[in-house]
Write an enzyme that holds these catalytic residues in place. Structure first.
Site: not given
Ligand code: HMG
Ligand code: MG
Length: 285
Positions: A15-16, A206, A208, A239, A248
């Site tokens: 994933r990450d 966690h 990086h 990220c 990481n």
């Molecule tokens: P959004 O655009 O705000 O969603 O995205 P919405 O609720 O406004 O909906 C807009 C459209 O998206 C709608 O479709 C929803 O159905 C669709 P429409 O009606 O326009 O056709 N939708 C989705 N489709 C598929 N899967 C979904 C989903 N949700 C809504 N889940 C959202 C909000 C959260 C989905 C978006 O911003 C997103 O996907 N963000 C992910 C970011 C990400 O993955 N970042 C990396 C992970 S975090 C990280 O790495 C840190 C970590 O490792 C810890 C650390 O290191 O600190 C964990």
């Molecule tokens: Mg991370």
């Protein structure tokens, strides 16, 4: 100093590790990577993320990956940033889910398009639903030390998010140094404070490794009493919304470090090395 007999490592490579790779890794190859990782004796693997496929195209095959993990009988985690993701994860019979909220307002907005308050409110509803389906809930707090957009993050900002997760019943809280800017002193101070404030909460570290401090930070967290760590095979990761951050802390480095200190991880070196070689082949490093 604190030297426990054993620590627990969660492998977050699929994933990450992969989410930030520019090369789209084919689903079958991801499955092979997960298979390799499952053979090395790690207790849990973070394998997928039910995020918007336009935002993180690498994670678009989350349902197929979940189905593969189920067929292996794996204990695995999938990221679920909103209610829609949670519903997809429940449908895919994911055993453990992970929500993620930033301690930095700007990062949270960029990462999941919500304010921190809106995210926390949504998490309250998501926890209720996840518990109805008997899911184990990990809660990530990102940017717990510093943020590429806001700079230094105060402890109070971290506490506010942690406290909400404690109050709504997270099974564990993973404290993220998302951009890899922490140092051993702040790590020791913040984990010690969190343990003191929330003595019955399970915290995970966690890190990086942007500045090469991740191993020192691991030892600092260990000295604050932390025994759960996230790491990524071959040190992959990052990220997409944390510019400049690198991968990481590597699983193989962490395992070697702990084993040399007489601290068990349950991870088999030979299988881990095979998984590392496979992971490197995937991203052609
Ligand atoms: P959004 O655009 O705000 O969603 O995205 P919405 O609720 O406004 O909906 C807009 C459209 O998206 C709608 O479709 C929803 O159905 C669709 P429409 O009606 O326009 O056709 N939708 C989705 N489709 C598929 N899967 C979904 C989903 N949700 C809504 N889940 C959202 C909000 C959260 C989905 C978006 O911003 C997103 O996907 N963000 C992910 C970011 C990400 O993955 N970042 C990396 C992970 S975090 C990280 O790495 C840190 C970590 O490792 C810890 C650390 O290191 O600190 C964990
Ligand atoms: Mg991370």
């Amino acid at each position: 100093m604190f030297f426990p007999n054993r620590v627990e490592i969660t492998e977050v490579g699929p994933r990450d590790g992969l989410q930030n790779e520019s090369i789209l890794v084919p689903t079958e190859e991801k499955k092979q990577l997960i298979y390799h990782l499952s053979q090395m004796g790690v207790k849990r693997i973070e394998t997928a993320s039910f995020v918007h496929p336009k935002v993180v195209p690498q994670m678009a095959d989350a349902a197929e990956i979940a189905s593969y993990c189920n067929s292996l009988g794996l204990t695995y985690i999938a990221l679920t940033p909103n209610m829609k993701s949670l519903e997809l994860a429940i449908h895919s019979q994911v055993p453990q889910i992970a929500v993620f909220v930033g301690a930095s307002e700007t990062f949270n907005q960029k990462n999941i398009n919500r304010s921190i308050d809106d995210s926390l409110n949504e998490c309250t509803l998501m926890f209720k639903k996840a518990k109805e389906h008997e899911k184990f809930i990990r809660a990530y707090v990102s940017m717990c030390f510093s943020c590429p957009y806001e700079g230094h993050i105060s402890f109070d900002n971290v506490k506010r998010v942690v406290e909400h997760f404690v109050n709504i019943g997270a099974d564990e809280i993973s404290i993220g140094d998302t951009n890899g800017q922490a140092n051993p002193r702040i790590v020791y101070e913040r984990f010690s404070k969190l343990k003191e404030l929330y003595p019955s909460t399970e915290f995970v570290a966690h890190f990086h490794d942007t500045n090469g401090f991740a191993y020192a930070n691991v030892i600092a967290a260990l000295q604050a009493g932390i025994t759960k760590f996230d790491s990524s095979i071959a040190g992959l990761g990052g990220c997409p919304f944390s510019p400049g951050a690198t991968g990481n802390v590597s699983t193989e480095g962490l395992v070697k470090l702990f084993h040399e200190m007489g601290i068990q991880t349950g991870i088999e070196i030979e299988q881990m090395n095979a998984a590392k070689l496979y992971a490197l082949k995937l991203v052609k490093k």
